[in-house]
Design a protein around this motif. Structure first.
Motif, short mmCIF file in Angstrom:
data_model
loop_
_atom_site.label_atom_id
_atom_site.label_comp_id
_atom_site.label_asym_id
_atom_site.label_seq_id
_atom_site.Cartn_x
_atom_site.Cartn_y
_atom_site.Cartn_z
N GLY A 56 70.72 -11.35 35.84
CA GLY A 56 71.85 -11.06 36.71
C GLY A 56 72.43 -12.31 37.35
O GLY A 56 73.66 -12.44 37.47
N ALA A 57 71.56 -13.24 37.75
CA ALA A 57 72.04 -14.49 38.34
C ALA A 57 72.86 -15.30 37.34
O ALA A 57 73.88 -15.90 37.69
CB ALA A 57 70.86 -15.31 38.84
N LEU A 58 72.44 -15.31 36.08
CA LEU A 58 73.18 -16.04 35.05
C LEU A 58 74.47 -15.31 34.69
O LEU A 58 75.51 -15.94 34.49
CB LEU A 58 72.30 -16.21 33.81
CG LEU A 58 71.13 -17.17 33.96
CD1 LEU A 58 70.19 -17.07 32.77
CD2 LEU A 58 71.64 -18.61 34.10
N TRP A 59 74.43 -13.99 34.60
CA TRP A 59 75.64 -13.22 34.30
C TRP A 59 76.69 -13.36 35.39
O TRP A 59 77.89 -13.31 35.12
CB TRP A 59 75.29 -11.74 34.11
CG TRP A 59 74.69 -11.43 32.78
CD1 TRP A 59 74.89 -12.10 31.62
CD2 TRP A 59 73.80 -10.35 32.47
NE1 TRP A 59 74.16 -11.52 30.60
CE2 TRP A 59 73.49 -10.44 31.11
CE3 TRP A 59 73.24 -9.32 33.23
CZ2 TRP A 59 72.65 -9.54 30.46
CZ3 TRP A 59 72.40 -8.42 32.59
CH2 TRP A 59 72.11 -8.53 31.23
N GLY A 60 76.26 -13.51 36.63
CA GLY A 60 77.21 -13.64 37.73
C GLY A 60 78.13 -14.83 37.57
O GLY A 60 79.27 -14.82 38.07
N ALA A 83 78.42 -23.92 28.45
CA ALA A 83 77.43 -23.63 29.49
C ALA A 83 77.22 -22.12 29.64
O ALA A 83 76.08 -21.64 29.73
CB ALA A 83 77.87 -24.23 30.82
N THR A 84 78.31 -21.35 29.66
CA THR A 84 78.17 -19.90 29.80
C THR A 84 77.69 -19.27 28.49
O THR A 84 77.03 -18.23 28.51
CB THR A 84 79.50 -19.25 30.22
OG1 THR A 84 80.54 -19.62 29.31
CG2 THR A 84 79.88 -19.68 31.63
N GLY A 85 77.99 -19.91 27.37
CA GLY A 85 77.51 -19.40 26.10
C GLY A 85 76.00 -19.53 25.97
O GLY A 85 75.32 -18.62 25.48
N ILE A 86 75.47 -20.65 26.44
CA ILE A 86 74.02 -20.88 26.35
C ILE A 86 73.28 -20.19 27.50
O ILE A 86 72.32 -19.45 27.30
CB ILE A 86 73.71 -22.39 26.35
CG1 ILE A 86 74.28 -23.04 25.07
CG2 ILE A 86 72.21 -22.63 26.45
CD1 ILE A 86 74.15 -24.54 25.03
N GLY A 87 73.75 -20.44 28.73
CA GLY A 87 73.03 -19.90 29.89
C GLY A 87 73.28 -18.43 30.13
O GLY A 87 72.34 -17.64 30.27
N SER A 88 74.57 -18.04 30.18
CA SER A 88 74.91 -16.67 30.55
C SER A 88 74.95 -15.72 29.37
O SER A 88 75.22 -14.53 29.56
CB SER A 88 76.28 -16.66 31.26
OG SER A 88 76.26 -17.48 32.41
N ALA A 89 74.73 -16.22 28.16
CA ALA A 89 74.68 -15.34 26.98
C ALA A 89 73.31 -15.41 26.33
O ALA A 89 72.54 -14.45 26.38
CB ALA A 89 75.79 -15.71 25.98
N TRP A 90 72.96 -16.58 25.77
CA TRP A 90 71.70 -16.67 25.03
C TRP A 90 70.49 -16.47 25.94
O TRP A 90 69.67 -15.58 25.73
CB TRP A 90 71.61 -18.02 24.32
CG TRP A 90 70.34 -18.21 23.55
CD1 TRP A 90 70.04 -17.67 22.34
CD2 TRP A 90 69.21 -19.00 23.95
NE1 TRP A 90 68.77 -18.07 21.94
CE2 TRP A 90 68.24 -18.88 22.91
CE3 TRP A 90 68.92 -19.78 25.06
CZ2 TRP A 90 67.01 -19.52 22.98
CZ3 TRP A 90 67.69 -20.42 25.12
CH2 TRP A 90 66.76 -20.28 24.08
N VAL A 109 72.57 -4.80 39.64
CA VAL A 109 73.20 -5.06 40.93
C VAL A 109 73.12 -6.53 41.29
O VAL A 109 73.99 -7.07 41.99
CB VAL A 109 72.54 -4.20 42.04
CG1 VAL A 109 71.13 -4.65 42.33
CG2 VAL A 109 73.38 -4.25 43.31
N SER A 110 72.10 -7.23 40.80
CA SER A 110 71.98 -8.66 41.09
C SER A 110 73.16 -9.43 40.50
O SER A 110 73.61 -10.42 41.07
CB SER A 110 70.67 -9.21 40.53
OG SER A 110 70.61 -9.11 39.12
N GLU A 111 73.70 -8.96 39.37
CA GLU A 111 74.88 -9.60 38.79
C GLU A 111 76.06 -9.53 39.75
O GLU A 111 76.77 -10.51 39.98
CB GLU A 111 75.24 -8.93 37.47
CG GLU A 111 76.52 -9.46 36.84
CD GLU A 111 76.93 -8.68 35.61
OE1 GLU A 111 77.87 -9.11 34.92
OE2 GLU A 111 76.33 -7.62 35.33
N THR A 112 76.27 -8.35 40.34
CA THR A 112 77.37 -8.17 41.28
C THR A 112 77.20 -9.04 42.51
O THR A 112 78.14 -9.70 42.96
CB THR A 112 77.46 -6.69 41.70
OG1 THR A 112 77.65 -5.90 40.54
CG2 THR A 112 78.61 -6.47 42.66
#
Length: 297
Positions: free
Chosen positions: A12-16, A226-233, A256-259
């Motif tokens: 969730g922290a990475l998706w945020g 950065a978002t491809g590696i961290g927030s996706a992979w 909910v942590s993403e929000t």
């Protein structure tokens, strides 16, 4: 269970981060940024599959499943989300996406859990969402039509529907195939997502010359990578770990942590504190999710 909870919170922290990334590259279209992010994810996954030769490649049936889920949970979901952020800002889309835990619990609730026990959490969440939408719709930027805001809300709802379906179906697939570990499945999803992103860019993206002429191209490329590696992979691996260790409904509550992280990142990026209505909305929203978790227990 603790490992699953921590993995879900970290995901969730990475998706945020993906909620503020489009704001940091304002000159680039939703299609270009979405394609760049997921091409990075796909390229990394493909390279890792080649480097670790013992990693199994998917069968035809597994590949079809990966392609379908990648469209729901990655390319389609994020393209709609970027459109939503473009039209409605960050706060409302992040809260609409944040209702996913409620929908996952309603749709995937265990047998014996009565609907009446879920109503308090659902009502608190919807009230918080209404307050945030009221606060944000009054902050339409100069020159932007109110219709744009509500169009963004519609995109956010469609994005939420995509990821809700992904969350339920992905958890069910992993439970059904325990022989596939979290990293392998993340790589299969990544390759499918990368191919989908390439097709998306070829059909609807900007041409190479136009991209080269854009100011801040390198900055946008770094954000996409950065978002491809961290927030996706990485986030997908963490989420797969959570999905394998927790029930679908309980796992869904961790979104909910993403929000929360998305809202924190957005306010930090803008250098401002939330307004009164926004603060009340956040409290109601988180209270609703916590009430849903208590009902589930």
């Amino acid at each position: 269970m603790l490992t699953g909870i921590l993995a879900g919170l970290a995901a969730g922290a990475l998706w945020g981060l993906v909620f503020v990334a489009p704001l940091m590259a304002p000159g680039f279209s939703a299609v270009d940024f979405t394609a760049g992010r997921f091409l990075s994810y796909g390229a990394l996954s493909f390279v890792l599959m080649l480097l670790f030769r013992k990693a199994p490649w998917p069968t035809a049936q597994q590949a079809i499943a990966a392609c379908g889920l990648s469209l729901l949970g990655f390319t389609g979901y994020y393209l709609l989300l970027v459109f939503a952020i473009r039209d409605a800002g960050t706060e409302v889309p992040s809260l609409i996406i944040g209702t996913i835990p409620v929908w996952m619990m309603l749709l995937g609730r265990p047998a014996g859990l009565r609907m009446t026990t879920l109503l308090p959490g659902l009502l608190l969440t919807l009230l918080g969402l209404a307050l945030m939408m009221r606060a944000s719709s009054g902050l339409v930027v100069e020159g932007q039509a109110p219709l744009d805001f509500w169009r963004g809300v519609a995109f956010a709802v469609a994005s939420m529907v995509c990821w809700t379906a992904f969350g339920i179906l992905n958890a069910a697939w992993l439970k059904k195939h325990p022989e596939v570990n979290a990293t392998t499945w993340a790589n299969w999803l990544g390759i499918a997502t990368g191919l989908g992103a390439l097709l998306l860019w070829l059909v609807a993206g900007s041409d190479v010359q136009e991209l080269r002429s854009q100011e801040g191209l390198m900055h946008a490329v770094l954000l996409a990578v950065a978002t491809g590696i961290g927030s996706a992979w990485l986030a997908t691996i963490l989420w797969n770990i959570a999905s394998q260790r927790l029930s679908a409904s309980l796992c869904g509550q961790l979104i909910v942590s993403e929000t929360i992280f998305a809202l924190v990142y957005a306010f930090i990026w803008k250098g401002q504190l939330p307004g009164l209505l926004q603060g009340m909305a956040c409290v109601l929203f988180v209270s609703g999710i916590l009430a849903s978790i208590r009902a589930h227990r």
